[in-house]
Design an enzyme around this catalytic site. Structure first.
Site, PDB file in Angstrom:
ATOM      1  N   THR A 107     -62.374 -28.149 -24.001  1.00  0.00           N
ATOM      2  CA  THR A 107     -62.096 -26.724 -23.893  1.00  0.00           C
ATOM      3  C   THR A 107     -60.582 -26.554 -23.948  1.00  0.00           C
ATOM      4  O   THR A 107     -59.860 -26.984 -23.048  1.00  0.00           O
ATOM      5  CB  THR A 107     -62.651 -26.144 -22.589  1.00  0.00           C
ATOM      6  OG1 THR A 107     -64.084 -26.267 -22.597  1.00  0.00           O
ATOM      7  CG2 THR A 107     -62.291 -24.671 -22.453  1.00  0.00           C
ATOM      8  N   LYS A 182     -66.346 -19.997 -26.082  1.00  0.00           N
ATOM      9  CA  LYS A 182     -66.354 -20.652 -24.772  1.00  0.00           C
ATOM     10  C   LYS A 182     -65.640 -19.789 -23.737  1.00  0.00           C
ATOM     11  O   LYS A 182     -66.052 -19.722 -22.574  1.00  0.00           O
ATOM     12  CB  LYS A 182     -65.685 -22.028 -24.866  1.00  0.00           C
ATOM     13  CG  LYS A 182     -65.596 -22.792 -23.541  1.00  0.00           C
ATOM     14  CD  LYS A 182     -66.976 -23.089 -22.945  1.00  0.00           C
ATOM     15  CE  LYS A 182     -66.889 -23.814 -21.600  1.00  0.00           C
ATOM     16  NZ  LYS A 182     -66.485 -25.225 -21.724  1.00  0.00           N
ATOM     17  N   LYS A 250     -58.131 -23.971 -15.171  1.00  0.00           N
ATOM     18  CA  LYS A 250     -57.528 -24.222 -16.482  1.00  0.00           C
ATOM     19  C   LYS A 250     -58.166 -23.326 -17.533  1.00  0.00           C
ATOM     20  O   LYS A 250     -57.476 -22.686 -18.344  1.00  0.00           O
ATOM     21  CB  LYS A 250     -57.704 -25.689 -16.863  1.00  0.00           C
ATOM     22  CG  LYS A 250     -57.084 -26.071 -18.211  1.00  0.00           C
ATOM     23  CD  LYS A 250     -57.825 -27.206 -18.894  1.00  0.00           C
ATOM     24  CE  LYS A 250     -59.095 -26.729 -19.553  1.00  0.00           C
ATOM     25  NZ  LYS A 250     -59.749 -27.737 -20.414  1.00  0.00           N
TER      26      LYS A 250
END
Length: 301
Positions: A107, A182, A250
């Site tokens: 990601t 995502k 994150k």
């Protein structure tokens, strides 16, 4: 569990870079699907242990792992980690043969996906950004959801191989589209987990049997994956499942940064991000994301 063995699928030479809690089982599924797998991990002992358990080979650099591979997969930590295994003299791009496909399951930002898509094309390679959803259990069970961006023909070539560890593999568009999808996924999760934490804290204060409460409301409009899979463990104060708070923050940072560029407003995500910061400050950065409940209970993390 997904039966990743497909006797109609050709056996490819593949490399897998990054053997963390996600990459380790994903690479294992590629072996079980009949592919010839070479692995690389920054901590070499993890790669050696993987070979001991699964067979295949390990390589000391991404470049050597990727040499002669039809497909190269990665699952590392962040943008800089991804650049470190792709670019430079020892990066995978330097070792890949023209026409080979690099599939990244990290990601990351959409920007680095676009950057590497251009870098790959300049070398006669193909790059697909392919972040996943489903967590550690999804990786172990071969049941991940994979969101892809990149060249359509390269995606069609890679999709059957990715299915060794996925239940759904979808192309959303050009480079970066997988990462943007995502982000949508993480934004949607944020409010659900916080709402579930608040609901359980409220029910606890009210003196209800929370396991019974979940059985009841889980059959109605409040039902969600988080409720079914994390509700019972949240009640028990167990927060050792896969995806850590540090990693979620994150991801939230990527979402918030992208929103600053495209003008989207994310007030709930920004608020939940601060709640996760509270969990980190209390020492819970490695706890599962369902640990939001710890903020609302009369006990410390």
């Amino acid at each position: 569990m997904n039966d990743s063995t497909n006797y109609n699928l050709p056996s490819y030479a593949v490399a897998f870079l990054g053997l963390g809690v996600m990459g380790d089982p994903m690479a294992g599924h590629l072996v079980r699907a009949g592919h010839r797998v070479t692995v690389y991990n920054r901590t070499a002992s993890k790669a050696h242990d993987w070979v001991r358990r699964h067979g295949g080979h390990s390589a000391p650099t991404p470049r050597e792992a990727a040499a002669n591979a039809d497909f190269v997969f990665s699952c590392v930590g962040n943008d800089d980690d991804l650049r470190s295994v792709t670019l430079g003299a020892e990066g995978a791009f330097a070792g890949m043969s023209p026409g080979a496909v690099f599939v990244d399951h990290t990601t990351t930002s959409a920007d680095v996906a676009r950057e590497l898509g251009i870098a790959a094309r300049e070398r006669g390679l193909f790059f697909i950004d392919a972040p996943v959803s489903g967590g550690q259990a999804g990786a172990q069970n071969g049941a991940l959801t994979v969101m892809c961006g990149g060249d359509a023909d390269a995606f069609e070539r890679a999709q059957p191989v990715i299915r060794a560890y996925a239940r759904a593999v979808t192309r959303l568009g050009e480079h970066g589209a997988g990462q943007l999808c995502k982000m949508v996924n993480q934004i949607a999760i944020a409010g659900v987990v916080q709402s579930l934490a608040e609901a359980l804290a409220f029910g606890e204060r009210a003196g209800l049997d929370l396991h019974t409460v979940l059985q009841v409301i889980g059959k109605g409009a409040a039902q969600s994956w988080q409720m079914d899979n994390r509700g019972p463990t949240m009640i028990e104060g167990r927060y050792d499942f896969g995806f850590a708070v540090d990693l979620m923050r994150k991801d939230f940072g990527l979402c918030l940064n992208e929103a600053r560029h495209n003008g989207a407003r994310l007030p709930v995500l920004a608020l939940v991000d601060q709640f996760y910061a509270d969990v980190q400050a209390a020492g819970g950065g490695r706890l599962d994301t369902s640990s939001l409940l710890t903020r609302l209970r009369d006990k410390n993390v």
